[in-house]
Write a protein that holds these residues in place. Structure first.
Motif, PDB file in Angstrom:
ATOM      1  N   PRO A  79       0.749  -1.079  -0.011  1.00 31.17           N
ATOM      2  CA  PRO A  79      -0.041  -0.024  -0.036  1.00 31.17           C
ATOM      3  C   PRO A  79       0.806   1.302   0.070  1.00 31.17           C
ATOM      4  O   PRO A  79       0.523   2.223  -0.832  1.00 31.17           O
ATOM      5  CB  PRO A  79      -0.878  -0.098   1.315  1.00 31.17           C
ATOM      6  N   ALA A  80       1.841   1.355   0.768  1.00 34.15           N
ATOM      7  CA  ALA A  80       2.993   2.453   0.960  1.00 34.15           C
ATOM      8  C   ALA A  80       3.551   2.677  -0.621  1.00 34.15           C
ATOM      9  O   ALA A  80       3.796   3.878  -1.046  1.00 34.15           O
ATOM     10  CB  ALA A  80       3.809   2.208   1.973  1.00 34.15           C
ATOM     11  N   ALA A  81       4.161   1.548  -1.252  1.00 28.78           N
ATOM     12  CA  ALA A  81       4.539   1.822  -2.328  1.00 28.78           C
ATOM     13  C   ALA A  81       3.483   2.125  -3.546  1.00 28.78           C
ATOM     14  O   ALA A  81       3.965   3.067  -4.329  1.00 28.78           O
ATOM     15  CB  ALA A  81       4.973   0.408  -2.969  1.00 28.78           C
ATOM     16  N   ILE A  86       1.676   7.204  -6.765  1.00 24.42           N
ATOM     17  CA  ILE A  86       0.667   8.052  -6.633  1.00 24.42           C
ATOM     18  C   ILE A  86       1.178   9.556  -6.563  1.00 24.42           C
ATOM     19  O   ILE A  86       0.868  10.342  -7.430  1.00 24.42           O
ATOM     20  CB  ILE A  86      -0.520   7.758  -6.283  1.00 24.42           C
ATOM     21  N   TYR A  87       1.864   9.609  -5.554  1.00 23.86           N
ATOM     22  CA  TYR A  87       2.641  10.903  -5.195  1.00 23.86           C
ATOM     23  C   TYR A  87       3.626  11.348  -6.258  1.00 23.86           C
ATOM     24  O   TYR A  87       3.426  12.450  -6.624  1.00 23.86           O
ATOM     25  CB  TYR A  87       3.309  10.825  -3.894  1.00 23.86           C
ATOM     26  N   ARG A  88       4.630  10.509  -6.728  1.00 23.89           N
ATOM     27  CA  ARG A  88       5.308  10.834  -7.757  1.00 23.89           C
ATOM     28  C   ARG A  88       4.596  11.165  -9.223  1.00 23.89           C
ATOM     29  O   ARG A  88       5.064  12.122  -9.703  1.00 23.89           O
ATOM     30  CB  ARG A  88       6.529   9.745  -8.087  1.00 23.89           C
ATOM     31  N   ARG A  89       3.662  10.586  -9.314  1.00 23.40           N
ATOM     32  CA  ARG A  89       2.930  10.855 -10.711  1.00 23.40           C
ATOM     33  C   ARG A  89       2.358  12.249 -10.501  1.00 23.40           C
ATOM     34  O   ARG A  89       2.051  12.879 -11.568  1.00 23.40           O
ATOM     35  CB  ARG A  89       1.687   9.704 -10.954  1.00 23.40           C
ATOM     36  N   PHE A  90       1.686  12.535  -9.257  1.00 22.72           N
ATOM     37  CA  PHE A  90       0.990  13.954  -9.248  1.00 22.72           C
ATOM     38  C   PHE A  90       1.770  14.733  -8.238  1.00 22.72           C
ATOM     39  O   PHE A  90       1.072  15.357  -7.460  1.00 22.72           O
ATOM     40  CB  PHE A  90      -0.520  13.690  -8.921  1.00 22.72           C
ATOM     41  N   LEU A 143      -2.252   4.537   9.521  1.00 18.22           N
ATOM     42  CA  LEU A 143      -2.921   5.443   8.436  1.00 18.22           C
ATOM     43  C   LEU A 143      -1.854   6.541   8.374  1.00 18.22           C
ATOM     44  O   LEU A 143      -1.539   7.060   7.162  1.00 18.22           O
ATOM     45  CB  LEU A 143      -4.266   6.022   8.529  1.00 18.22           C
ATOM     46  N   LEU A 144      -1.556   7.144   9.558  1.00 20.51           N
ATOM     47  CA  LEU A 144      -0.616   8.312   9.631  1.00 20.51           C
ATOM     48  C   LEU A 144       1.125   7.948   9.062  1.00 20.51           C
ATOM     49  O   LEU A 144       1.332   8.700   8.240  1.00 20.51           O
ATOM     50  CB  LEU A 144      -0.302   8.751  11.318  1.00 20.51           C
ATOM     51  N   PHE A 145       1.168   6.751   9.373  1.00 15.91           N
ATOM     52  CA  PHE A 145       2.634   6.162   8.980  1.00 15.91           C
ATOM     53  C   PHE A 145       2.332   5.926   7.146  1.00 15.91           C
ATOM     54  O   PHE A 145       3.653   6.332   6.476  1.00 15.91           O
ATOM     55  CB  PHE A 145       2.973   4.634   9.448  1.00 15.91           C
ATOM     56  N   LEU A 146       1.340   5.514   6.913  1.00 14.88           N
ATOM     57  CA  LEU A 146       1.331   5.513   5.228  1.00 14.88           C
ATOM     58  C   LEU A 146       1.252   6.816   4.740  1.00 14.88           C
ATOM     59  O   LEU A 146       1.780   6.953   3.625  1.00 14.88           O
ATOM     60  CB  LEU A 146      -0.022   4.650   5.067  1.00 14.88           C
ATOM     61  N   ALA A 147       0.566   7.912   5.316  1.00 15.79           N
ATOM     62  CA  ALA A 147       0.534   9.128   4.813  1.00 15.79           C
ATOM     63  C   ALA A 147       1.878   9.702   4.595  1.00 15.79           C
ATOM     64  O   ALA A 147       2.401  10.347   3.525  1.00 15.79           O
ATOM     65  CB  ALA A 147      -0.268  10.179   5.605  1.00 15.79           C
ATOM     66  N   GLY A 148       2.769   9.760   5.696  1.00 15.79           N
ATOM     67  CA  GLY A 148       4.121  10.034   5.835  1.00 15.79           C
ATOM     68  C   GLY A 148       4.996   9.240   4.692  1.00 15.79           C
ATOM     69  O   GLY A 148       5.641   9.774   4.143  1.00 15.79           O
ATOM     70  N   GLY A 149       4.627   7.689   4.646  1.00 15.73           N
ATOM     71  CA  GLY A 149       5.580   7.002   3.408  1.00 15.73           C
ATOM     72  C   GLY A 149       5.030   7.490   2.229  1.00 15.73           C
ATOM     73  O   GLY A 149       5.857   6.932   1.262  1.00 15.73           O
ATOM     74  N   LEU A 155       9.965   5.665   4.898  1.00 20.38           N
ATOM     75  CA  LEU A 155       9.036   5.215   6.028  1.00 20.38           C
ATOM     76  C   LEU A 155       8.246   4.085   5.576  1.00 20.38           C
ATOM     77  O   LEU A 155       7.125   4.071   5.156  1.00 20.38           O
ATOM     78  CB  LEU A 155       8.293   6.213   6.127  1.00 20.38           C
ATOM     79  N   ARG A 156       8.834   2.723   5.956  1.00 24.62           N
ATOM     80  CA  ARG A 156       8.286   1.504   5.583  1.00 24.62           C
ATOM     81  C   ARG A 156       8.334   0.471   6.790  1.00 24.62           C
ATOM     82  O   ARG A 156       9.293   0.698   7.600  1.00 24.62           O
ATOM     83  CB  ARG A 156       9.144   0.844   4.477  1.00 24.62           C
TER      84      ARG A 156
END
Length: 518
Positions: A79-81, A86-90, A143-149, A155-156
């Motif tokens: 999920p983090a990957a 998505i972050y890199r794409r947008f 969920l917060l950890f995923l947001a940071g990752g 952050l994995r």
């Protein structure tokens, strides 16, 4: 500090201290202790026992580079990957969004969130706490950890640092639900364990810096001070004697046992056994006067409250934790520690001193009543040795009742022994993987304190390892996980130990790399 030194009382106390210290340095007692300490140090260095203590097993070493560990990390971090892709794409969209930047920043502060969450877990009174709060809190932490990752690939979830035995034990817990004597009764307990799994995973993985580790230990010490101070207030106000916790004949004159916010004095004492060593680590490791003072106040308040619980198993556990702390910190002080412990015994309050002598008194009903519990648990293990009775005390209790294995007078709640109860609930794989996880992690902690790492990290590893060692002895006479909150606190302290080991190893590797470059 200068104010104290310049005051009249401070000057008198300092002069008295110098006189006593000078007398001690030239006394026969000091020479005896120094001689025994030197002999102990010579024996312990390079001995087979020390080699066994610090040697890491082949399986944990192989785990960090194994295909299965890499596959597991890939799966749990999928999920983090995806979010990072998505972050890199947008990226322009996210970088120009106030809410996205706020989410990223909060995710990078996951250790602080965990600290505040555990503070709430440890200080909110029993009657106002719902165990679902813990689950929701750690789900939010993930969920917060995923947001940071999403923004940071660093952050994995770190399965390497968690280790193979803890992972196997988690698998045994999940397996114990469907094969339970009553899977319906076990379902609720599965979520208690899931909360603890999330606690370990997110705490170990999120701690990346020394200050984050110190902050978590600070939150634990703050919680201990709050609950201990409340326990002292309970003693001052008076605690009604609960005769289900104490035999009034054998323990004549003993006051009511304080329990603070944990309902049960044994549960409160177990929490103190786990948190007192962390406060001791902060006391020795803090670089500021106020940090040392705060840790000292928390430590002293916790020790006083532990005495007021009158929990004999926890007193033994605390003594073992103190011995382990001194052993890992400065082994040459062990003889002096033992000597001071013996000298201090007669100075204890009479009620505590008398309570100690009831430990092996078979006329004490709180002691003798446990043997039918052990017999029923062992008979249940003989009946279902591999798969156990099922996850949770409810399934175990129902199975023992249906098979008519318990013949005591008091109701069967649990086996009053953590190891028997884990075997009963999770079967043979569960108990073996749990024991392996504890032993392996303690050995890794003993090895980590010998590495070149920051002093705060070393001391917190010592404190957490000592806490785990002490509570493992305590659990020989009680079931630590009867209260889900106490179970969560145990795994939180265990996660602090794993996180400290991770930082110590990283610092040691960095120091070794710098040495190679030089």
């Amino acid at each position: 500090m200068e104010t104290i030194e310049n005051s009249f009382a401070g000057a008198v106390l300092l002069r008295l201290w110098f006189i006593l210290a000078g007398w001690y340095e030239t006394s026969g007692i000091a020479r005896l202790i120094r001689g025994v300490s030197a002999a102990w140090t010579r024996w312990s260095h390079g001995s087979a026992l020390m080699d066994l203590v610090v040697r890491e097993g082949a399986f944990p070493r192989a785990w960090r580079h194994s295909f299965f560990c890499g596959l597991l990390e890939t799966v749990v971090n999928l999920p983090a990957a995806i979010l990072h892709w998505i972050y890199r794409r947008f990226r322009p969209v996210f970088d120009n969004s106030v809410f996205a930047l706020l989410g990223f920043g909060m995710g990078e502060q996951t250790p602080a969130f965990v600290g505040w969450l555990m503070l709430a877990v440890m200080v909110i009174p029993y009657e106002h706490w719902d165990n679902r709060y813990s689950l929701m809190g750690y789900a939010l932490a993930v969920l917060l950890f995923l947001a940071g990752g999403m923004r940071s690939r660093a952050l994995r979830l770190d399965m390497k640092s968690i280790g193979p035995y803890v992972t196997i034990f988690a698998g045994a817990v999940f397996l114990a639900w469907p094969v339970s004597y009553s899977s319906a009764l076990s379902f609720r307990f599965l979520f208690f364990h899931i909360t603890c799994m999330l606690c370990v995973a997110v705490t170990v993985s999120a701690v990346e810096r020394v200050d984050q580790l110190v902050r978590l230990a600070g939150f634990a010490s703050l919680a201990m001070f709050a609950t201990s101070a409340y326990g002292v207030v309970q003693r001052i106000q008076g605690v009604e004697i609960n005769y289900s916790y104490v035999d009034p004949i054998v323990n004549e004159g003993m006051p009511g046992r304080v329990f603070s916010v944990f309902e049960n004095p044994n549960a409160f004492a177990e929490v103190l056994v786990m948190l007192i060593p962390l406060a001791a680590a902060l006391l020795l490791g803090s670089r500021s006067f106020w940090g040392k003072l705060g840790a000292l106040i928390a430590l002293c308040t916790g020790v006083v409250a532990l005495g007021m619980t009158y929990s004999r198993a926890s007193w033994i556990g605390a003594a073992v934790a103190a011995f382990a702390f001194v052993f890992l910190w400065k082994r040459k002080l062990i003889p002096g520690f033992i000597f001071l412990g013996i000298v201090a015994l007669p100075l204890l309050p009479s009620t505590i001193f008398n309570r100690i002598f009831t430990i092996f008194n078979m006329e004490d009903t709180s002691t003798s009543s446990r043997f039918p519990l052990y017999e029923a648990a062992l008979e249940m293990i003989r009946t279902r040795p591999v798969r156990g009775a099922g996850l949770g005390t409810d399934a175990v209790r129902t199975a023992i009742k249906d098979m008519n294995l318990y013949h005591g007078t008091a109701p069967f709640v649990h086996s009053h022994d953590l190891y028997l109860q884990i075997w009963l609930e999770t079967g043979l794989i569960g108990i073996l993987s749990y024991l392996a996880a504890m032993i392996s992690t303690l050995k890794m902690g003993a090895k980590a304190v010998k590495l070149h790492c920051p002093g705060e990290v070393r001391l917190i590893v010592i404190g957490a390892a000592s806490a785990v060692a002490g509570i493992l002895v305590d659990c020989l006479a009680d079931y630590l996980w009867n209260y889900p909150r106490v179970m969560l606190i145990f795994w939180f302290v265990f996660a602090i130990l794993l996180a400290g080991i991770k930082l110590a190893r990283r610092a040691g590797q960095q120091r070794a790399a710098e040495g190679v470059r030089l």
